[in-house]
Design a protein around this motif. Structure first.
Motif, PDB file in Angstrom:
ATOM      1  N   GLU A  24      -2.240  21.620 -17.752  1.00  0.00           N
ATOM      2  CA  GLU A  24      -2.676  23.180 -18.109  1.00  0.00           C
ATOM      3  C   GLU A  24      -2.213  23.659 -16.505  1.00  0.00           C
ATOM      4  OE1 GLU A  24      -5.415  23.463 -16.200  1.00  0.00           O
ATOM      5  OE2 GLU A  24      -5.239  21.117 -16.150  1.00  0.00           O
ATOM      6  N   MET A  25      -2.735  24.988 -16.528  1.00  0.00           N
ATOM      7  CA  MET A  25      -2.542  25.843 -15.416  1.00  0.00           C
ATOM      8  C   MET A  25      -3.556  25.113 -14.076  1.00  0.00           C
ATOM      9  SD  MET A  25      -3.470  29.979 -14.798  1.00  0.00           S
ATOM     10  CE  MET A  25      -5.226  29.944 -15.549  1.00  0.00           C
ATOM     11  N   GLY A  26      -4.266  24.688 -14.054  1.00  0.00           N
ATOM     12  CA  GLY A  26      -5.276  23.985 -12.974  1.00  0.00           C
ATOM     13  C   GLY A  26      -4.132  22.951 -12.322  1.00  0.00           C
ATOM     14  N   SER A  27      -3.560  22.158 -13.228  1.00  0.00           N
ATOM     15  CA  SER A  27      -2.547  21.113 -12.846  1.00  0.00           C
ATOM     16  C   SER A  27      -1.564  21.679 -12.300  1.00  0.00           C
ATOM     17  CB  SER A  27      -2.520  20.213 -13.947  1.00  0.00           C
ATOM     18  OG  SER A  27      -3.534  19.359 -14.275  1.00  0.00           O
ATOM     19  N   ARG A  28      -0.773  22.560 -13.082  1.00  0.00           N
ATOM     20  CA  ARG A  28       0.474  22.780 -12.590  1.00  0.00           C
ATOM     21  C   ARG A  28       0.576  24.185 -11.464  1.00  0.00           C
ATOM     22  NH1 ARG A  28       4.012  24.695 -10.239  1.00  0.00           N
ATOM     23  NH2 ARG A  28       5.975  25.475 -10.723  1.00  0.00           N
ATOM     24  N   TRP A  29      -0.374  24.943 -11.583  1.00  0.00           N
ATOM     25  CA  TRP A  29      -0.072  26.113 -10.507  1.00  0.00           C
ATOM     26  C   TRP A  29      -1.541  26.074  -9.513  1.00  0.00           C
ATOM     27  CZ3 TRP A  29       4.344  28.548 -10.616  1.00  0.00           C
ATOM     28  CH2 TRP A  29       4.942  28.528 -11.763  1.00  0.00           C
ATOM     29  N   LEU A  30      -2.487  25.287  -9.679  1.00  0.00           N
ATOM     30  CA  LEU A  30      -3.506  25.461  -8.846  1.00  0.00           C
ATOM     31  C   LEU A  30      -3.841  24.375  -8.167  1.00  0.00           C
ATOM     32  CD1 LEU A  30      -5.883  27.581 -11.021  1.00  0.00           C
ATOM     33  CD2 LEU A  30      -4.186  28.420  -9.492  1.00  0.00           C
ATOM     34  N   GLY A  31      -2.901  23.566  -7.967  1.00  0.00           N
ATOM     35  CA  GLY A  31      -3.071  22.251  -6.984  1.00  0.00           C
ATOM     36  C   GLY A  31      -3.386  20.982  -7.762  1.00  0.00           C
ATOM     37  N   GLY A  32      -3.832  20.939  -8.901  1.00  0.00           N
ATOM     38  CA  GLY A  32      -3.943  19.679  -9.607  1.00  0.00           C
ATOM     39  C   GLY A  32      -5.390  19.253  -9.385  1.00  0.00           C
ATOM     40  N   GLY A  33      -6.366  19.672  -8.699  1.00  0.00           N
ATOM     41  CA  GLY A  33      -7.678  19.357  -8.781  1.00  0.00           C
ATOM     42  C   GLY A  33      -8.473  18.354  -7.759  1.00  0.00           C
ATOM     43  N   ARG A  34      -7.512  17.473  -7.462  1.00  0.00           N
ATOM     44  CA  ARG A  34      -7.970  16.616  -6.455  1.00  0.00           C
ATOM     45  C   ARG A  34      -7.941  16.512  -5.190  1.00  0.00           C
ATOM     46  NH1 ARG A  34      -6.728  10.574  -9.067  1.00  0.00           N
ATOM     47  NH2 ARG A  34      -4.614  11.095  -8.613  1.00  0.00           N
ATOM     48  N   TYR A  35      -6.812  17.212  -4.701  1.00  0.00           N
ATOM     49  CA  TYR A  35      -6.484  17.154  -3.114  1.00  0.00           C
ATOM     50  C   TYR A  35      -6.187  18.517  -2.614  1.00  0.00           C
ATOM     51  CZ  TYR A  35      -6.608  12.313  -3.998  1.00  0.00           C
ATOM     52  OH  TYR A  35      -6.893  11.153  -4.752  1.00  0.00           O
ATOM     53  N   THR A  53       0.863  -1.142   0.105  1.00  0.00           N
ATOM     54  CA  THR A  53       0.056  -0.037  -0.091  1.00  0.00           C
ATOM     55  C   THR A  53       0.733   1.199  -0.045  1.00  0.00           C
ATOM     56  OG1 THR A  53      -0.110   0.244   2.441  1.00  0.00           O
ATOM     57  CG2 THR A  53      -1.955  -1.080   1.182  1.00  0.00           C
ATOM     58  N   GLY A  54       0.340   2.152  -0.794  1.00  0.00           N
ATOM     59  CA  GLY A  54       1.279   3.288  -0.819  1.00  0.00           C
ATOM     60  C   GLY A  54       0.482   4.726  -1.401  1.00  0.00           C
ATOM     61  N   LYS A  55       1.174   5.714  -1.767  1.00  0.00           N
ATOM     62  CA  LYS A  55       0.575   7.000  -2.219  1.00  0.00           C
ATOM     63  C   LYS A  55       1.272   7.325  -3.088  1.00  0.00           C
ATOM     64  CE  LYS A  55      -1.733   8.457   2.172  1.00  0.00           C
ATOM     65  NZ  LYS A  55      -1.948   9.654   2.917  1.00  0.00           N
ATOM     66  N   ALA A  56       0.915   7.709  -4.329  1.00  0.00           N
ATOM     67  CA  ALA A  56       1.334   8.649  -5.385  1.00  0.00           C
ATOM     68  C   ALA A  56       1.680  10.003  -4.820  1.00  0.00           C
ATOM     69  CB  ALA A  56       0.405   8.615  -6.526  1.00  0.00           C
ATOM     70  N   SER A  57       2.417  10.796  -5.824  1.00  0.00           N
ATOM     71  CA  SER A  57       2.963  11.948  -5.508  1.00  0.00           C
ATOM     72  C   SER A  57       1.865  12.933  -5.206  1.00  0.00           C
ATOM     73  CB  SER A  57       3.727  12.453  -6.585  1.00  0.00           C
ATOM     74  OG  SER A  57       4.843  11.729  -6.592  1.00  0.00           O
ATOM     75  N   ASP A  58       0.513  12.911  -5.712  1.00  0.00           N
ATOM     76  CA  ASP A  58      -0.537  13.580  -5.441  1.00  0.00           C
ATOM     77  C   ASP A  58      -1.144  12.811  -4.196  1.00  0.00           C
ATOM     78  OD1 ASP A  58      -1.850  11.378  -6.276  1.00  0.00           O
ATOM     79  OD2 ASP A  58      -2.835  12.504  -8.174  1.00  0.00           O
ATOM     80  N   GLU A  59      -0.750  12.251  -3.252  1.00  0.00           N
ATOM     81  CA  GLU A  59      -1.270  11.737  -2.101  1.00  0.00           C
ATOM     82  C   GLU A  59      -2.289  10.733  -2.531  1.00  0.00           C
ATOM     83  OE1 GLU A  59       0.120  12.164   1.027  1.00  0.00           O
ATOM     84  OE2 GLU A  59       1.690  13.042  -0.305  1.00  0.00           O
ATOM     85  N   HIS A  60      -2.491  10.391  -3.710  1.00  0.00           N
ATOM     86  CA  HIS A  60      -3.780   9.523  -3.938  1.00  0.00           C
ATOM     87  C   HIS A  60      -3.258   8.046  -3.366  1.00  0.00           C
ATOM     88  CE1 HIS A  60      -7.456   8.154  -6.110  1.00  0.00           C
ATOM     89  NE2 HIS A  60      -6.929   7.225  -6.766  1.00  0.00           N
ATOM     90  N   PRO A  61      -4.240   7.339  -2.723  1.00  0.00           N
ATOM     91  CA  PRO A  61      -3.755   6.096  -2.248  1.00  0.00           C
ATOM     92  C   PRO A  61      -3.997   5.018  -3.105  1.00  0.00           C
ATOM     93  CG  PRO A  61      -6.098   6.513  -1.290  1.00  0.00           C
ATOM     94  CD  PRO A  61      -5.457   7.919  -1.976  1.00  0.00           C
ATOM     95  N   ILE A  62      -2.856   4.052  -3.113  1.00  0.00           N
ATOM     96  CA  ILE A  62      -2.975   2.990  -4.295  1.00  0.00           C
ATOM     97  C   ILE A  62      -2.450   1.829  -3.604  1.00  0.00           C
ATOM     98  CG2 ILE A  62      -2.769   4.348  -6.504  1.00  0.00           C
ATOM     99  CD1 ILE A  62      -0.060   4.023  -6.520  1.00  0.00           C
ATOM    100  N   LYS A  63      -2.838   0.611  -4.227  1.00  0.00           N
ATOM    101  CA  LYS A  63      -2.269  -0.700  -3.693  1.00  0.00           C
ATOM    102  C   LYS A  63      -2.017  -1.474  -4.676  1.00  0.00           C
ATOM    103  CE  LYS A  63      -4.139  -4.545  -1.002  1.00  0.00           C
ATOM    104  NZ  LYS A  63      -5.582  -5.188  -0.184  1.00  0.00           N
ATOM    105  N   LEU A  64      -0.850  -2.384  -4.218  1.00  0.00           N
ATOM    106  CA  LEU A  64      -0.063  -3.140  -5.505  1.00  0.00           C
ATOM    107  C   LEU A  64      -0.947  -4.244  -5.996  1.00  0.00           C
ATOM    108  CD1 LEU A  64       2.436  -3.548  -7.288  1.00  0.00           C
ATOM    109  CD2 LEU A  64       3.413  -4.666  -5.225  1.00  0.00           C
ATOM    110  N   ALA A  65      -0.918  -4.877  -7.065  1.00  0.00           N
ATOM    111  CA  ALA A  65      -1.694  -6.054  -7.410  1.00  0.00           C
ATOM    112  C   ALA A  65      -0.890  -6.936  -8.018  1.00  0.00           C
ATOM    113  CB  ALA A  65      -2.553  -5.741  -8.737  1.00  0.00           C
ATOM    114  N   ILE A  66       0.287  -6.415  -8.647  1.00  0.00           N
ATOM    115  CA  ILE A  66       1.165  -7.522  -9.355  1.00  0.00           C
ATOM    116  C   ILE A  66       2.629  -6.970  -9.819  1.00  0.00           C
ATOM    117  CG2 ILE A  66       0.516  -7.096 -11.634  1.00  0.00           C
ATOM    118  CD1 ILE A  66       0.528 -10.079 -12.428  1.00  0.00           C
TER     119      ILE A  66
END
Length: 402
Positions: free
Chosen positions: A205-216, A22-35
């Motif tokens: 684009e700007m939302g992803s680069r400068w405004l935080g990325g949109g999810r977190y 179990t871990g997190k991507a760089s945007d803090e999204h939690p992910i789990k390994l399958a294979i």
């Protein structure tokens, strides 16, 4: 973490005792390994070892805790970038550093943002990532039409390399996807020597680069760890001689939509992964992009989605929302918006065309982040087709979320 590349090329990795599934991507999204294996097709098997290392890192980073051992020596510069960025001890060390190539390629998805980036560099070749099934993992996302996207990419007439991979099946949760956003260019990295690449252009684009990325994060984020050139991923790619380039990193999705729809690639624009003869029109992404397109074209919203639809639920909650700046842009420009699925959102915002006009211009620092070799071409395009923000508009970006 122990990484091995074999013929295919196939990436296999074995967790060390301190690593976790179990871990997190760089945007803090939690992910789990399958294979712990995947293949990457359409690439040579003699790439520089630093390119193999970075390609592997885009896959295994979320689950690696303390060290990574590659099956071939890497450069001291790449090992330093991994340590400085993630605190990871990497080795063995012994290769000469890869020098940047002369060309910029576009990581081409076919969406509006990607098409806008490609329009800024009409001579740049495309590298398209195509998901293929994994031989041992069932496909839990059969509606994803990667074949359609690949066919559209082939119709662009541009120099095109298609990379096939099942790396997205390394994820058990939440669904097939990239362990890190940067894994979309794992194959492009392995093509860098063959294509003489010194940079990879992304459609963020700007939302992803400068405004935080949109999810977190919903705030101005100049030190975005994923896309800032001085961030850990930017430094890692640069150490491998392939700079991250964001041609549209200073403009909003309204601008990328306008540029894409006005480009020679208009007929190949496709942001929906579900439709075959066209966008499905009923998924959440189609609804969001329809709002932006309707705002750009100054016309009423055209969607079968109603307020009772499951994909509309997040827009009926209180903000903040991912992509909130574009929701505000649409609310201010779409005729009759009050009678659509977005009508209730008007209760939360007091927006006008004037108050959202900053989203029609380019944030100047984004151009300064483009490596000098490719900066002038981007700046000239922006000057002719977009225009730069005023000081007041710049302030809107830099106080976003405060």
């Amino acid at each position: 973490m122990r990484v091995t590349w074999s013929a295919g090329p196939q990436l296999s990795f074995r967790l060390d005792p301190e690593d976790e599934i179990t871990g997190k991507a760089s945007d803090e999204h939690p992910i789990k390994l399958a294979i712990n294996s995947c293949t990457i097709g359409g690439v040579p098997e003699d790439a520089h070892p630093d390119l193999y290392a970075v390609a592997a890192w885009t896959v295994v980073a979320p689950w690696t805790r303390r060290r990574i051992t590659f099956d071939r020596a890497i450069s001291a510069e790449l090992a330093e970038a991994l340590h400085d960025g993630w605190g990871i001890e990497a080795g063995p060390v012994g290769a000469e550093r890869r020098r940047p190539g002369a060309r910029l390629a576009i990581s081409y998805s076919g969406g509006a943002d990607s098409v806008a980036a490609a329009t800024m560099y009409p001579q740049a070749p495309f590298v398209h990532f195509r998901r293929v099934n994994h031989p041992r993992v069932p496909n839990r996302w059969p509606h994803y039409r990667s074949d359609v996207l690949a066919e559209l990419a082939a119709r662009t007439g541009r120099e095109l390399s298609v990379v096939t991979s099942d790396l997205e099946y390394t994820l058990a949760e939440p669904r097939p996807g990239y362990p890190e956003h940067h894994a979309v260019v794992a194959g492009a990295l392995l093509l860098a020597d063959r294509l003489d690449l010194g940079g990879l252009g992304f459609g963020y684009e700007m939302g992803s680069r400068w405004l935080g990325g949109g999810r977190y994060l919903w705030r101005f984020t100049p030190d975005n760890p994923m896309w800032a050139p001085h961030g850990r991923w930017g430094r890692l790619f640069a150490a491998a001689g392939v700079h991250i380039v964001l041609p549209v990193g200073g403009v909003s999705e309204a601008v990328t939509m306008r540029l894409a729809l006005g480009s020679p690639l208009r007929e190949q624009v496709r942001w929906c992964l579900r439709g075959t003869g066209g966008p499905c029109r009923v998924c959440g992404k189609c609804l969001y992009k329809e709002l932006i397109q309707a705002a750009v074209e100054r016309r009423p919203l055209d969607t079968p989605v109603t307020r009772d639809s499951p994909v509309a639920r997040k827009w009926l909650k209180k903000p903040p929302y991912g992509g909130q700046e574009m929701i505000q842009y649409g609310l201010a420009r779409v005729p009759g918006i009050e009678d659509t699925v977005f009508g209730p959102v008007l209760d939360y915002f007091d927006v006008t065309e004037e108050s959202t006009s900053w989203l029609e211009h380019c944030y100047p620092p984004a151009l300064g982040e483009i490596p000098e070799r490719w900066r002038a071409e981007a700046a000239s395009f922006v000057e002719a087709n977009v225009g730069l923000m005023t000081e007041d508009e710049v302030r809107r970006v830099e106080t976003w979320g405060t």
